[in-house]
Design a protein around this motif. Structure first.
Motif, PDB file in Angstrom:
ATOM      1  N   THR A 345       0.852  -1.190   0.000  1.00 20.35           N
ATOM      2  CA  THR A 345       0.000   0.000   0.000  1.00 20.35           C
ATOM      3  C   THR A 345       0.885   1.235   0.000  1.00 20.35           C
ATOM      4  O   THR A 345       1.899   1.300   0.692  1.00 20.35           O
ATOM      5  N   LEU A 346       0.488   2.227  -0.789  1.00 21.77           N
ATOM      6  CA  LEU A 346       1.245   3.470  -0.943  1.00 21.77           C
ATOM      7  C   LEU A 346       0.377   4.641  -0.515  1.00 21.77           C
ATOM      8  O   LEU A 346      -0.785   4.741  -0.902  1.00 21.77           O
ATOM      9  N   SER A 347       0.946   5.551   0.269  1.00 18.15           N
ATOM     10  CA  SER A 347       0.221   6.754   0.662  1.00 18.15           C
ATOM     11  C   SER A 347       1.205   7.781   1.188  1.00 18.15           C
ATOM     12  O   SER A 347       2.126   7.434   1.928  1.00 18.15           O
ATOM     13  N   GLN A 348       1.028   9.031   0.824  1.00 14.27           N
ATOM     14  CA  GLN A 348       1.855  10.096   1.384  1.00 14.27           C
ATOM     15  C   GLN A 348       1.534  10.274   2.857  1.00 14.27           C
ATOM     16  O   GLN A 348       2.426  10.287   3.700  1.00 14.27           O
ATOM     17  N   SER A 349       0.258  10.402   3.185  1.00 13.46           N
ATOM     18  CA  SER A 349      -0.148  10.692   4.561  1.00 13.46           C
ATOM     19  C   SER A 349      -0.241   9.459   5.435  1.00 13.46           C
ATOM     20  O   SER A 349      -0.130   9.543   6.653  1.00 13.46           O
ATOM     21  N   HIS A 369       0.917 -11.001   4.136  1.00 14.84           N
ATOM     22  CA  HIS A 369       2.171 -10.338   3.778  1.00 14.84           C
ATOM     23  C   HIS A 369       1.855  -8.916   3.317  1.00 14.84           C
ATOM     24  O   HIS A 369       1.394  -8.702   2.185  1.00 14.84           O
ATOM     25  N   THR A 370       2.085  -7.938   4.179  1.00 17.12           N
ATOM     26  CA  THR A 370       1.705  -6.563   3.874  1.00 17.12           C
ATOM     27  C   THR A 370       2.887  -5.630   4.084  1.00 17.12           C
ATOM     28  O   THR A 370       3.679  -5.780   5.012  1.00 17.12           O
ATOM     29  N   LEU A 371       2.986  -4.645   3.194  1.00 15.29           N
ATOM     30  CA  LEU A 371       4.057  -3.647   3.243  1.00 15.29           C
ATOM     31  C   LEU A 371       3.450  -2.287   2.947  1.00 15.29           C
ATOM     32  O   LEU A 371       2.714  -2.131   1.967  1.00 15.29           O
ATOM     33  N   SER A 372       3.745  -1.301   3.775  1.00 15.94           N
ATOM     34  CA  SER A 372       3.322   0.072   3.481  1.00 15.94           C
ATOM     35  C   SER A 372       4.547   0.910   3.142  1.00 15.94           C
ATOM     36  O   SER A 372       5.599   0.787   3.774  1.00 15.94           O
ATOM     37  N   ILE A 373       4.398   1.733   2.120  1.00 17.28           N
ATOM     38  CA  ILE A 373       5.405   2.733   1.748  1.00 17.28           C
ATOM     39  C   ILE A 373       4.755   4.080   1.981  1.00 17.28           C
ATOM     40  O   ILE A 373       3.748   4.411   1.341  1.00 17.28           O
ATOM     41  N   CYS A 374       5.299   4.850   2.912  1.00 20.36           N
ATOM     42  CA  CYS A 374       4.572   6.004   3.437  1.00 20.36           C
ATOM     43  C   CYS A 374       5.540   7.070   3.900  1.00 20.36           C
ATOM     44  O   CYS A 374       6.703   6.795   4.224  1.00 20.36           O
ATOM     45  N   ASN A 375       5.065   8.304   3.985  1.00 20.94           N
ATOM     46  CA  ASN A 375       5.880   9.442   4.377  1.00 20.94           C
ATOM     47  C   ASN A 375       5.715   9.829   5.846  1.00 20.94           C
ATOM     48  O   ASN A 375       6.399  10.717   6.324  1.00 20.94           O
ATOM     49  N   VAL A 376       4.787   9.164   6.552  1.00 17.04           N
ATOM     50  CA  VAL A 376       4.482   9.547   7.940  1.00 17.04           C
ATOM     51  C   VAL A 376       4.716   8.353   8.845  1.00 17.04           C
ATOM     52  O   VAL A 376       3.981   7.353   8.764  1.00 17.04           O
ATOM     53  N   PRO A 377       5.705   8.402   9.736  1.00 17.17           N
ATOM     54  CA  PRO A 377       6.122   7.217  10.491  1.00 17.17           C
ATOM     55  C   PRO A 377       5.029   6.569  11.324  1.00 17.17           C
ATOM     56  O   PRO A 377       4.930   5.348  11.366  1.00 17.17           O
ATOM     57  N   GLU A 378       4.213   7.359  12.004  1.00 15.02           N
ATOM     58  CA  GLU A 378       3.238   6.779  12.930  1.00 15.02           C
ATOM     59  C   GLU A 378       1.821   6.805  12.367  1.00 15.02           C
ATOM     60  O   GLU A 378       0.847   6.789  13.123  1.00 15.02           O
ATOM     61  N   SER A 379       1.691   6.817  11.062  1.00 16.05           N
ATOM     62  CA  SER A 379       0.370   6.853  10.455  1.00 16.05           C
ATOM     63  C   SER A 379      -0.347   5.518  10.617  1.00 16.05           C
ATOM     64  O   SER A 379       0.256   4.484  10.916  1.00 16.05           O
ATOM     65  N   ALA A 380      -1.645   5.541  10.402  1.00 18.04           N
ATOM     66  CA  ALA A 380      -2.464   4.331  10.550  1.00 18.04           C
ATOM     67  C   ALA A 380      -2.033   3.250   9.573  1.00 18.04           C
ATOM     68  O   ALA A 380      -2.040   2.055   9.912  1.00 18.04           O
ATOM     69  N   LEU A 381      -1.642   3.640   8.360  1.00 16.01           N
ATOM     70  CA  LEU A 381      -1.253   2.652   7.357  1.00 16.01           C
ATOM     71  C   LEU A 381       0.014   1.920   7.784  1.00 16.01           C
ATOM     72  O   LEU A 381       0.110   0.689   7.649  1.00 16.01           O
ATOM     73  N   VAL A 399      -1.299  20.746  -2.507  1.00 21.53           N
ATOM     74  CA  VAL A 399      -2.271  19.669  -2.716  1.00 21.53           C
ATOM     75  C   VAL A 399      -1.797  18.712  -3.808  1.00 21.53           C
ATOM     76  O   VAL A 399      -1.952  17.495  -3.695  1.00 21.53           O
ATOM     77  N   ALA A 400      -1.212  19.247  -4.869  1.00 18.37           N
ATOM     78  CA  ALA A 400      -0.719  18.388  -5.955  1.00 18.37           C
ATOM     79  C   ALA A 400       0.610  17.762  -5.538  1.00 18.37           C
ATOM     80  O   ALA A 400       1.607  18.457  -5.336  1.00 18.37           O
ATOM     81  N   SER A 401       0.642  16.454  -5.422  1.00 15.69           N
ATOM     82  CA  SER A 401       1.819  15.765  -4.900  1.00 15.69           C
ATOM     83  C   SER A 401       2.974  15.799  -5.894  1.00 15.69           C
ATOM     84  O   SER A 401       2.792  15.623  -7.097  1.00 15.69           O
ATOM     85  N   THR A 402       4.172  16.030  -5.368  1.00 10.52           N
ATOM     86  CA  THR A 402       5.377  16.068  -6.197  1.00 10.52           C
ATOM     87  C   THR A 402       6.473  15.198  -5.590  1.00 10.52           C
ATOM     88  O   THR A 402       6.739  14.096  -6.043  1.00 10.52           O
ATOM     89  N   LYS A 403       7.087  15.687  -4.513  1.00  7.18           N
ATOM     90  CA  LYS A 403       8.205  14.941  -3.926  1.00  7.18           C
ATOM     91  C   LYS A 403       7.749  13.640  -3.278  1.00  7.18           C
ATOM     92  O   LYS A 403       8.534  12.686  -3.195  1.00  7.18           O
ATOM     93  N   ALA A 404       6.501  13.554  -2.844  1.00  5.04           N
ATOM     94  CA  ALA A 404       6.005  12.279  -2.322  1.00  5.04           C
ATOM     95  C   ALA A 404       5.997  11.229  -3.425  1.00  5.04           C
ATOM     96  O   ALA A 404       6.302  10.055  -3.188  1.00  5.04           O
ATOM     97  N   PHE A 405       5.666  11.644  -4.648  1.00  7.03           N
ATOM     98  CA  PHE A 405       5.597  10.726  -5.779  1.00  7.03           C
ATOM     99  C   PHE A 405       6.977  10.193  -6.150  1.00  7.03           C
ATOM    100  O   PHE A 405       7.178   8.983  -6.291  1.00  7.03           O
ATOM    101  N   THR A 406       7.949  11.074  -6.288  1.00  8.57           N
ATOM    102  CA  THR A 406       9.271  10.618  -6.722  1.00  8.57           C
ATOM    103  C   THR A 406       9.955   9.787  -5.640  1.00  8.57           C
ATOM    104  O   THR A 406      10.693   8.842  -5.956  1.00  8.57           O
ATOM    105  N   THR A 407       9.726  10.107  -4.374  1.00  7.98           N
ATOM    106  CA  THR A 407      10.307   9.269  -3.321  1.00  7.98           C
ATOM    107  C   THR A 407       9.623   7.913  -3.243  1.00  7.98           C
ATOM    108  O   THR A 407      10.261   6.906  -2.925  1.00  7.98           O
ATOM    109  N   GLN A 408       8.333   7.859  -3.547  1.00  7.66           N
ATOM    110  CA  GLN A 408       7.654   6.556  -3.639  1.00  7.66           C
ATOM    111  C   GLN A 408       8.264   5.715  -4.756  1.00  7.66           C
ATOM    112  O   GLN A 408       8.487   4.506  -4.587  1.00  7.66           O
ATOM    113  N   LEU A 409       8.518   6.342  -5.893  1.00  5.72           N
ATOM    114  CA  LEU A 409       9.142   5.609  -6.997  1.00  5.72           C
ATOM    115  C   LEU A 409      10.506   5.072  -6.591  1.00  5.72           C
ATOM    116  O   LEU A 409      10.853   3.920  -6.887  1.00  5.72           O
TER     117      LEU A 409
END
Length: 609
Positions: A345-349, A369-381, A399-409
């Motif tokens: 699962t992928l999410s910025q928040s 077997h679950t893996l989250s890729i996320c920008n917020v350490p203690e988020s629900a995901l 609102v328009a995501s930029t650096k969250a997208f490239t770091t996810q990639l």
């Protein structure tokens, strides 16, 4: 998708509430309001931005040591003052709310039968009246809130205050994010850590179903069963300055230019040596990856586009079947579960409602077997996943995501390499080559950013356009999708993306001199095919804007505009070709005069279905 701030202190909390709302405005900006308890209940609300609320508060000289505040993204009811939060019941109870109450119509009918009068169209007003109803029976704010919450169905984070409890703030969460900030003889609540950074970096993240009773000196937290619990205290790594605009014109521009640093921070621990370790995804990762035979990626919006690129990588490099799926669709269709699949699962928040629900649905189908890729350490995901990888993009306010997208990639490419290595499909030579390419990536992105002046000139030609078409092939097709999404999000130009080979199967009918066609042209195995597709566009009078690699041999000519982005970056090419598309959208929005950071009808953290 609203923002909540609350505070109880021995000082005037109004400046804290307003600054918190300003920092949360990316979550919603249809209206704003606050309530302060000070010898009675004082409420101020306004339409539009927090600045309007601040002016109204100044004129009314509102102050006090207990308050709650809210910035709204409208769901139930139009964005007007009557529907703005906080909502009040009998000048005794005030409530702010993020989320959706699914059974609000039945509750509204019941409360009307009890004599309550509604003054708004919102689902939130039923919470205020419910708390008031139970408060009349037993005047204890915690108990009344617990009883009211038990009647609610849906997702919510709420803050509640009462006129006769001037040093007590009660809050609850179910399905929407909420955290507590800890101060010295003062405490706070907020939807996001950024709101509280000016006053504290010590945070408690509430768990699903938690209700907290907050005073000046003590915080008592109760779980969904009503049992007293202790939650961990975390010290945020973010600073107040990280959420400031600095010398940039907009947060989106700032965040585009922060991508080299965000990539360095995301990658540095993983690529310090000459070999990758599966442990970057968690201590159990090696064991988990040894058991999987497929990958399923669940995400929404921009994150879905990142997952779609990763599907190309995982199948081509790791040799493992992979599908990327829109999270909001996955949970509502009948699927064939594969317990041996890794669910990513992928999410910025980390609080995206549809993605959280999709993960819960996958687990209910037997996916362990679950893996989250996320920008917020203690988020629900993150908390709900067995494995995790943190992208260290820092706060993303636009609102328009930029650096969250490239770091996810970048994170997904690391995942591809680790799985390929585990499956015996990554030679030591390739491992070394890819690690060196990742180390060089931030500098390559920095070089692409130097194209901004030329891209700004291109954007001038988009200002009077109503439609645009984005083309890509292979793993660059999802990048075309992301480019189209960015343009429509912030410039309001209708944009669509297509695999270039699909032009002749329908979209070519739309092409004329008034529809710019943006193409991504890396020097890969599909380049010659793409060139043929571009000729199809020119033959119909279409204007082409081509982002090409240095050696693609595509020249500027009448109706063909070419910018050379970089040397061919191989598998990492999608990341580099994302940057000019972000800049094109940003400058097109500037030309059209739209609100870049806060586009109409949208909000940043999508915490409702």
């Amino acid at each position: 998708m609203c923002g909540i701030v609350g505070a109880v202190a021995q000082r005037n909390v109004v400046p804290i509430l307003l600054e918190g709302l300003r920092r949360l405005e990316y979550r919603g900006y249809d209206s704003a309001g606050l309530v302060v308890i000070n010898n009675g209940l004082h409420r101020v609300r306004s339409i539009g931005r927090v600045a309007s609320l601040a002016e109204a508060v100044k004129q009314q000289h509102v102050h006090g040591g207990l308050g709650i505040a809210h910035t709204r993204w409208a769901t139930h009811g139009a964005p007007n003052e009557a529907n703005a939060h906080p909502h009040v019941s009998h000048d005794l109870i005030a409530v702010v709310h993020n989320g959706i109450i699914e059974n609000y119509e039945a509750l509204r009918l019941h409360l009307r039968e009890l004599g309550y009068v509604f003054t708004s169209e919102t689902d939130t007003e039923v919470i205020a009246h419910l708390v008031h109803h139970y408060y009349k029976i037993k005047p204890d704010l915690l108990i009344a809130t617990q009883q009211a919450v038990a009647d609610l169905k849906g997702a919510f984070a709420i803050g509640v205050v009462a006129t006769d409890a001037p040093q007590r703030l009660v809050c609850a969460r179910r399905g929407s994010p909420l955290l507590i900030g800890l101060g010295i003889e003062e405490n706070f609540i907020a939807s996001d850590v950024s709101a509280l950074l000016p006053v504290t970096q010590k945070m408690i993240y509430l768990e699903e179903g938690d209700i907290a009773d907050i005073g000046l000196l003590a915080i008592n937290i109760y779980d969904a069963a009503g049992q007293a619990v202790t939650r961990n205290v975390f010290v945020s790594e973010q600073s107040s300055e990280m959420s400031e605009l600095g010398n940039y014109r907009h947060f989106m521009q700032k965040e585009i230019h922060e991508q080299p640093r965000a990539l360095i921070d995301t990658l540095q621990d993983a690529v310090m040596g000459e070999q990758l370790s599966s442990a970057i995804f968690g201590f159990e990762a090696e064991n988990v990856f040894a058991q999987i035979d497929a990958v399923a990626i669940l995400a929404c919006g921009t994150s879905f586009h990142a997952g779609s690129v990763a599907a190309y990588w995982l199948e081509a490099i790791a040799g493992i079947p992979c599908r990327a799926e829109v999270a909001s669709e996955y949970r509502y269709r009948i699927s064939v579960p594969n317990p041996r699949a890794l669910v990513v699962t992928l999410s910025q928040s980390g609080e995206t409602a549809d993605t959280l629900a999709a993960l819960s649905h996958a687990v209910s189908l037997g996916h362990e077997h679950t893996l989250s890729i996320c920008n917020v350490p203690e988020s629900a995901l993150v908390r709900a996943s067995k494995l995790r990888f943190l992208t260290r993009a820092g706060p993303e306010i636009g609102v328009a995501s930029t650096k969250a997208f490239t770091t996810q990639l970048a994170a997904l490419f690391l995942l591809t390499m680790v799985i390929a290595k585990q499956r015996g499909r990554l030679t030591s030579e390739d491992e070394t080559k890819y690690i060196h390419a990742l180390r060089a990536l931030p500098a390559e992105v920095q070089r692409v950013l130097t194209l901004e002046p030329a891209i700004a000139q291109w954007a001038e030609r988009f200002a009077d356009k109503q439609h645009a078409l984005f083309l890509g092939r292979g793993m660059h097709y999802p990048i075309a999708m992301e480019g189209a999404l960015k343009l429509k999000e912030i410039s309001y130009i209708h944009a669509e993306a297509y695999p270039a080979g699909e032009l002749k199967h329908g979209p070519l009918a739309l092409v004329d001199k008034d529809m710019p066609v943006v193409a991504i042209a890396p020097n890969d195995a599909l380049l010659e095919k793409l060139k043929s597709n571009l000729q199809e566009v020119r033959a119909r009078g279409g204007e082409l804007y081509v982002f090409a690699d240095f050696d693609t041999q595509i020249a500027n000519s009448d109706g063909v505009h070419v910018l050379q982005v970089a040397n061919n970056a191989g598998w990492l090419s999608p990341i580099l070709h994302t940057i000019p598309l972000q800049l094109l959208s940003y400058h097109a929005a500037l030309q059209k005069g739209t609100d870049v950071d806060k586009p109409r009808n949208l909000a940043k953290s999508v915490t409702v279905e």
